[in-house]
Design an enzyme around this catalytic site. Structure first.
Site, short mmCIF file in Angstrom:
data_model
loop_
_atom_site.label_atom_id
_atom_site.label_comp_id
_atom_site.label_asym_id
_atom_site.label_seq_id
_atom_site.Cartn_x
_atom_site.Cartn_y
_atom_site.Cartn_z
N ASP A 1 -11.33 29.88 1.70
CA ASP A 1 -11.26 31.06 0.86
C ASP A 1 -12.68 31.49 0.49
OD1 ASP A 1 -8.94 32.62 -0.62
OD2 ASP A 1 -10.72 32.66 -1.90
N THR A 2 -12.89 32.79 0.38
CA THR A 2 -14.19 33.36 0.05
C THR A 2 -14.07 34.28 -1.14
OG1 THR A 2 -14.89 33.29 2.38
CG2 THR A 2 -16.12 34.76 0.91
#
Length: 211
Positions: free
Chosen positions: A89-90
């Site tokens: 996830d970013t």
């Protein structure tokens, strides 16, 4: 040493992560995950992104074991262990505020106006998990934007490139022309830090281009 995994499961729909894994020479099969991405009260950005990555990986692991995937080809190494699952996830953070994906072009303009002329952080957390082991690495980068005019922001948003992107921009696209300085990982800002990812693939004995 046990035989290498020739393929992994990827718990992500991101075209950027698929592109980066392919660049590294990793073969993968997509697997779904369902996980609530809402930020919890009093949760720091780092805690948030790491919880999301773990949650996606464990959700995919549960899906793989469920009846929904009984007819799905099971990826195994020669020693008959289920192949690892990779999730990531970013998030984009400005002054401790998480700037998510834009709801529409107007929202993207608002976000990019906030980022103009300032330094923000990009955090990407990666989790690899199999039946026996779980590992997590998080890349943190600082990105400084030049002062961007409203005309430039509007023209950029008209390309629709910001849509679906954390922070309303894609470093691999025309938005790279806004970036005055990057300290950290280009691939991490793109969505999958290859240095940390390769380290974990080594730990899980996954085959890629350089091993």
């Amino acid at each position: 040493m046990p035989n290498q995994y020739k393929e992994i499961y990827l718990a992500s729909n991101s075209p950027r992560r698929k592109e980066l894994l392919t660049q590294l020479g990793v073969a993968f099969t997509h697997i779904n995950n369902e996980f609530d991405e809402s930020q919890l009260p009093n949760e720091t950005p780092l805690e948030y992104v790491e919880r999301l990555a773990r949650g996606k990986a464990l959700s995919a692991k549960q899906n793989l074991a469920s009846s929904d995937h009984l007819n799905t080809k099971s990826l195994e190494s020669a020693n008959n262990h289920q192949a690892p699952i990779l999730a990531a996830d970013t998030i984009v953070v400005l002054d401790n505020e998480v700037l998510g994906k834009p709801a529409d072009k107007q929202d993207a303009v608002k976000t990019l106006t906030k980022l103009s002329g300032k330094t923000h952080q990009v955090l990407t957390s990666v989790v690899v998990v199999d039946a026996d082991m779980q590992m997590q690495r998080t890349s943190q980068s600082s990105v400084t934007f030049e002062n961007i005019s409203l005309k430039q922001i509007t023209a950029y948003c008209d390309t629709l490139e910001p849509m679906g992107k954390a922070g309303s921009y894609a470093i691999q696209g025309v938005a790279a022309s806004f970036i005055k300085r990057l300290v950290g990982s280009y691939s991490g800002v793109m969505g999958l830090p290859l240095f940390e990812t390769r380290q974990m693939l080594d730990e899980f004995n996954v085959k890629y281009l350089l091993n």
